[in-house]
Motif scaffolding. Sequence first.
Motif, PDB file in Angstrom:
ATOM      1  N   GLU A  32     -16.235  -4.991   7.003  1.00  0.00           N
ATOM      2  CA  GLU A  32     -15.825  -3.694   5.919  1.00  0.00           C
ATOM      3  C   GLU A  32     -16.145  -3.592   4.547  1.00  0.00           C
ATOM      4  OE1 GLU A  32     -12.504  -1.563   7.675  1.00  0.00           O
ATOM      5  OE2 GLU A  32     -12.476  -0.048   6.301  1.00  0.00           O
ATOM      6  N   HIS A  60      -3.264   2.399  -3.721  1.00  0.00           N
ATOM      7  CA  HIS A  60      -2.253   3.449  -4.032  1.00  0.00           C
ATOM      8  C   HIS A  60      -1.136   3.212  -4.878  1.00  0.00           C
ATOM      9  CE1 HIS A  60      -4.778   6.530  -1.723  1.00  0.00           C
ATOM     10  NE2 HIS A  60      -4.782   5.315  -0.761  1.00  0.00           N
ATOM     11  N   SER A  86      -2.568  -5.964   0.100  1.00  0.00           N
ATOM     12  CA  SER A  86      -2.946  -4.401  -0.123  1.00  0.00           C
ATOM     13  C   SER A  86      -2.007  -4.160  -1.251  1.00  0.00           C
ATOM     14  CB  SER A  86      -2.634  -3.646   1.238  1.00  0.00           C
ATOM     15  OG  SER A  86      -2.988  -2.206   0.598  1.00  0.00           O
ATOM     16  N   ASP A  93     -11.723  -3.472   0.078  1.00  0.00           N
ATOM     17  CA  ASP A  93     -11.580  -2.039  -0.056  1.00  0.00           C
ATOM     18  C   ASP A  93     -11.240  -1.774  -1.433  1.00  0.00           C
ATOM     19  OD1 ASP A  93     -11.457   0.641  -0.157  1.00  0.00           O
ATOM     20  OD2 ASP A  93      -9.968   0.825   1.732  1.00  0.00           O
ATOM     21  N   ARG A 130     -15.799  -1.219   0.994  1.00  0.00           N
ATOM     22  CA  ARG A 130     -15.762   0.077   0.549  1.00  0.00           C
ATOM     23  C   ARG A 130     -15.608  -0.063  -0.836  1.00  0.00           C
ATOM     24  NH1 ARG A 130     -14.111   3.976   4.589  1.00  0.00           N
ATOM     25  NH2 ARG A 130     -13.576   3.127   6.735  1.00  0.00           N
ATOM     26  N   GLY A 177       0.937  -1.102   0.026  1.00  0.00           N
ATOM     27  CA  GLY A 177      -0.128  -0.009  -0.061  1.00  0.00           C
ATOM     28  C   GLY A 177       0.969   1.180  -0.004  1.00  0.00           C
ATOM     29  N   SER A 183      -7.786  -0.305  -3.183  1.00  0.00           N
ATOM     30  CA  SER A 183      -8.136   0.904  -3.013  1.00  0.00           C
ATOM     31  C   SER A 183      -7.098   2.094  -3.983  1.00  0.00           C
ATOM     32  CB  SER A 183      -8.558   1.852  -1.930  1.00  0.00           C
ATOM     33  OG  SER A 183      -7.521   2.012  -1.077  1.00  0.00           O
TER      34      SER A 183
HETATM   35  C1  LIG Z   1      -6.669   0.657   2.451  1.00  0.00           C
HETATM   36  O1  LIG Z   1      -5.317   1.036   2.226  1.00  0.00           O
HETATM   37  C2  LIG Z   1      -5.265   2.481   2.179  1.00  0.00           C
HETATM   38  C3  LIG Z   1      -3.764   2.927   1.856  1.00  0.00           C
HETATM   39  O2  LIG Z   1      -2.761   2.117   2.449  1.00  0.00           O
HETATM   40  C4  LIG Z   1      -5.481   2.819   3.635  1.00  0.00           C
HETATM   41  O3  LIG Z   1      -5.764   4.314   3.468  1.00  0.00           O
HETATM   42  C5  LIG Z   1      -7.006   2.427   3.982  1.00  0.00           C
HETATM   43  O4  LIG Z   1      -7.521   2.538   5.308  1.00  0.00           O
HETATM   44  C6  LIG Z   1      -7.030   0.574   3.741  1.00  0.00           C
HETATM   45  N1  LIG Z   1      -8.100   0.136   3.716  1.00  0.00           N
HETATM   46  C7  LIG Z   1      -8.773  -0.484   4.760  1.00  0.00           C
HETATM   47  C8  LIG Z   1     -10.144  -1.134   4.749  1.00  0.00           C
HETATM   48  O5  LIG Z   1      -7.725  -0.889   5.922  1.00  0.00           O
END
Ligand SMILES: *[C@@H]1O[C@H](CO)[C@@H](O)[C@H](O)[C@H]1NC(C)=O
Length: 401
Positions: A185, A112, A109, A159, A187, A86, A137
Amino acid sequence: MTPTKQHHLHVLLLLLICSSSIVVAAKHNTAVLCHPDQASSLLQLKQSFIDVDAKLASWRAGSDCCHWEGVTCDRDSGRVISLDLGGFNLMSRHLHPAIFNLTSLRNLSLAHNDFGTATLPTHGFEQLPNIIHLNFSSTSFFGQFPVGIARLKNLATLDFSDNFDLYLQEPNFQTFMANLSYLRELRLDAVDISTSGSNWSIVLADSVPQLQILSLFLCGMSGPIHHSFSRLRSLTIINLRNNERLTGKVPEFFVEFSSLRILDISGCSFRGQFPTKIILMKSLRVIDLSESPKLSVCLPDFPVGNNLEVLNLAGTTLSCDIRSSLTNLKSLKNLGLSTSEVSMELSLIVHNLSSLNELQLYGGEMENTILSWIGNLTQLTYLMLYMAMISLNQCPLGLAI
Ligand SMILES: *[C@@H]1O[C@H](CO)[C@@H](O)[C@H](O)[C@H]1NC(C)=O
Ligand SMILES: *[C@@H]1O[C@H](CO)[C@@H](O)[C@H](O)[C@H]1NC(C)=O
Ligand SMILES: *[C@@H]1O[C@H](CO)[C@@H](O)[C@H](O)[C@H]1NC(C)=O
Ligand SMILES: *[C@@H]1O[C@H](CO)[C@@H](O)[C@H](O)[C@H]1NC(C)=O
Ligand SMILES: *[C@@H]1O[C@H](CO)[C@@H](O)[C@H](O)[C@H]1NC(C)=O
Ligand SMILES: *[C@@H]1O[C@H](CO)[C@@H](O)[C@H](O)[C@H]1NC(C)=O
Ligand SMILES: *[C@@H]1O[C@H](CO)[C@@H](O)[C@H](O)[C@H]1NC(C)=O
């Protein structure tokens, strides 16, 4: 410090250093090194990336991949259980299939990183059955969600937010969600799920009963919220912002969601009276109903000791006098109102909201009287005025916030 104390401190430090190196040594002795096929999969993956910031510099053939940046192994098997890239600022034109050989993954992850509108691979995700947290995400993928993700029955968080070119059509939202029963969760901000029509709320109630966080900002959903949605009592965050075709009344059963902290239903087409009981919920910290012109809101007198931090009613219709209601909002940081409701008396109340640092005013013409008191709100750090007409020479000098 006396010499003896200093001496003691040194001895203590020495002991600490010794004991921690013993622990490290012990770890190294018992832990299995990275499994070779895991290392070779990771190296193939690395080759598919342009690594602008050299984030993957530690990924070198011959070294133990369990110590590579972003990689976590299972101690006993030496297999990769978490790959967290990430925010590594990687670029690629496709998701290399070698990633699907990391079959013990629980966390993945790639959030980004830029995949330049590549499509998600049709096959592969189903080979990662142990995945619990999947985060893609802001990855700039394009097209349909592969059905393989719908097979990841252990998912707790999913996410895929901020992927403006992804959509759910075949499989549709219903099929996609059907087996994700442990999800807590979800998203999918900006992912197009418009083909689920008005069934989305039924689908969620049927498939993900333990859901705590729901974020479906700008997803193209429509219709009213179905009553079965009331079963999702664990919800703490509801974000349905900017789904312009969401209609009907705001359901009163939201008051039964006793852990609800954030309710953002701004920019939808809800109509009728907003249930006042919801506003009084003890758990709520954020209520954003803004840009809902057909929604009437009547503010109650907030009790002393309430914890509301954000109250955004800019662009709603206030159906009763709110002057006395705001006085107890001692935690309020952000207030949004339509200017037609703003009067001189209100300026005094707003002045008394000592935590307030953001004010949004929304409306037609702004009267001089309003502008004359805004300059006195010295605690503000952020001011937003949405107006049809404002002549700049009427601004008081104190307005440079
Ligand atoms: C997914 O990764 C982004 C960037 O690192 C972070 O901001 C976000 O909280 C993460 N989503 C979850 C559900 O943990
Ligand atoms: C991944 O697995 C496939 C078959 O399961 C195999 O052919 C391929 O060589 C593996 N790739 C790596 C990098 O281990
Ligand atoms: C997996 O992700 C979860 C949630 O983001 C986090 O709490 C946990 O520490 C992660 N596990 C590993 C091994 O990185
Ligand atoms: C969900 O599980 C059922 C029963 O195991 C299975 O038949 C179905 O194909 C699964 N759906 C998806 C999308 O994987
Ligand atoms: C909505 O659900 C009903 C009943 O399950 C179904 O007949 C209909 O096709 C669904 N509509 C969409 C758009 O998925
Ligand atoms: C503002 O606070 C002052 C003193 O703290 C109090 O006397 C006054 O009544 C308050 N004004 C309003 C409108 O609540
Ligand atoms: C703003 O503050 C000035 C100076 O403290 C005061 O004279 C004036 O009456 C205030 N204006 C309003 C509208 O409260």
